[in-house]
Design an enzyme around this catalytic site. Structure first.
Site, PDB file in Angstrom:
ATOM      1  N   ALA A 190     102.025 -14.076  86.678  1.00 50.92           N
ATOM      2  CA  ALA A 190     102.458 -12.761  87.173  1.00 50.92           C
ATOM      3  C   ALA A 190     101.436 -11.705  86.783  1.00 50.92           C
ATOM      4  O   ALA A 190     100.348 -12.030  86.293  1.00 50.92           O
ATOM      5  CB  ALA A 190     103.833 -12.417  86.606  1.00 50.92           C
ATOM      6  N   ASN A 191     101.744 -10.440  87.013  1.00 49.26           N
ATOM      7  CA  ASN A 191     100.880  -9.341  86.570  1.00 49.26           C
ATOM      8  C   ASN A 191     101.764  -8.177  86.136  1.00 49.26           C
ATOM      9  O   ASN A 191     102.987  -8.252  86.225  1.00 49.26           O
ATOM     10  CB  ASN A 191      99.886  -8.949  87.667  1.00 49.26           C
ATOM     11  CG  ASN A 191     100.590  -8.428  88.903  1.00 49.26           C
ATOM     12  OD1 ASN A 191     101.244  -7.390  88.881  1.00 49.26           O
ATOM     13  ND2 ASN A 191     100.487  -9.183  90.006  1.00 49.26           N
ATOM     14  N   ARG A 192     101.150  -7.089  85.660  1.00 46.44           N
ATOM     15  CA  ARG A 192     101.892  -6.012  85.006  1.00 46.44           C
ATOM     16  C   ARG A 192     102.477  -4.975  85.966  1.00 46.44           C
ATOM     17  O   ARG A 192     103.008  -3.958  85.513  1.00 46.44           O
ATOM     18  CB  ARG A 192     100.990  -5.278  84.011  1.00 46.44           C
ATOM     19  CG  ARG A 192     100.569  -6.125  82.840  1.00 46.44           C
ATOM     20  CD  ARG A 192      99.851  -5.280  81.783  1.00 46.44           C
ATOM     21  NE  ARG A 192      99.226  -6.108  80.773  1.00 46.44           N
ATOM     22  CZ  ARG A 192      99.891  -6.686  79.773  1.00 46.44           C
ATOM     23  NH1 ARG A 192     101.190  -6.510  79.662  1.00 46.44           N
ATOM     24  NH2 ARG A 192      99.241  -7.440  78.914  1.00 46.44           N
TER      25      ARG A 192
ATOM     26  N   ALA B 119     100.926  -5.505  93.988  1.00 49.12           N
ATOM     27  CA  ALA B 119      99.871  -6.173  93.223  1.00 49.12           C
ATOM     28  C   ALA B 119     100.035  -7.676  93.489  1.00 49.12           C
ATOM     29  O   ALA B 119     100.739  -8.380  92.766  1.00 49.12           O
ATOM     30  CB  ALA B 119     100.006  -5.852  91.743  1.00 49.12           C
TER      31      ALA B 119
END
Ligand code: CTP
Ligand code: CA
Length: 219
Positions: free
Chosen positions: A33-35, A99
């Site tokens: 995943a990402n932030r 994102a």
């Protein structure tokens, strides 16, 4: 409660928004995943609805309520996000704030066990949803991308605008604590140049961008 239904500068327009991260499964219990929190994309969807647009919001996994007057489609992976975007066409404008994970792995059917050899994650590129939309026969008239950068922000964003075939790129300086925060420092990169916006709450970035979208679609 929706106060602006059917009225406002974007009434009669359909606008597609992507927001949040994507999750790319490794096995049934783990993912990459990402932030991204989804806050900026959800604020843009809310502002578009307040301006009278019909809004389709394709959202990755986020912990946010659906803005009033917005049709929300929840997805997990980049591939599912690409499918949901294609299914939502035609649209007058698309604002790609998500994102999107750049890669996925072939997910294991069963939970990987620690006792086994550490797994090697073979990364495969995900479809580029924005670039795909730019090349689509049903390309929205206005196509806006976001570029989260940690250095040489405007330079990278200007190159992305051309490479991906977007009309505008909102360049987002994420070198501070932007991701998950409530403020954003952005630069609007268009065919005619670069506008530097002062640091603003994400809701104000959204409202200013929506004003610009309304002007562009009124031509
Ligand atoms: N984007 C997309 N599909 C992807 C990757 C990105 O639609 N698979 C969109 C994002 O929603 C954003 C824009 O493209 O609007 C720019 O994303 P970014 O990650 O900054 O660009 P990349 O081309 O992936 O470049 P890099 O991550 O290497 O900086
Ligand atoms: Ca990327």
């Amino acid at each position: 409660e929706r106060h602006f239904a059917g009225t406002g500068p974007l009434s009669g327009k359909h606008v597609l928004v992507t927001a949040g991260p994507t999750h790319e499964p490794i096995d049934p219990v783990r993912y990459i995943a990402n932030r991204s929190s989804g806050k900026q994309g959800f604020a843009i969807a809310a502002a578009l609805a307040e301006a009278g647009a019909r809004v389709t919001l394709v959202a990755g996994p986020v912990a946010l309520p659906t803005p009033s007057g917005v049709t929300r489609i929840d997805v997990e992976t980049a591939r599912a996000m690409a499918d949901a975007v294609a299914a939502a066409l035609p649209a007058d404008a698309a604002i790609m704030v998500a994102a999107v994970a750049d890669w996925h792995v072939a997910a294991a059917a069963q939970k990987l066990k620690k006792g086994d050899a550490p797994p090697a994650l073979a990364l495969t590129p995900n479809p580029d949803i924005l670039a795909g939309l730019a090349a689509n026969q049903q390309r929205p008239r206005l196509l806006v991308g976001f570029a989260a950068e940690t250095e040489r922000v405007v330079e990278h964003a200007t190159a992305k605008r051309t490479r991906k075939g977007a009309d505008w790129i909102v360049a987002n300086d994420v070198s501070g604590d932007v991701m998950g925060g409530d403020r954003n420092t952005v630069h609007l990169v268009t065919a005619t140049g670069v506008e530097d916006w002062e640091p603003l709450p994400k809701a104000d970035v959204a409202r200013r961008l929506v004003q610009r979208i309304a002007v562009a679609l009124a031509d």
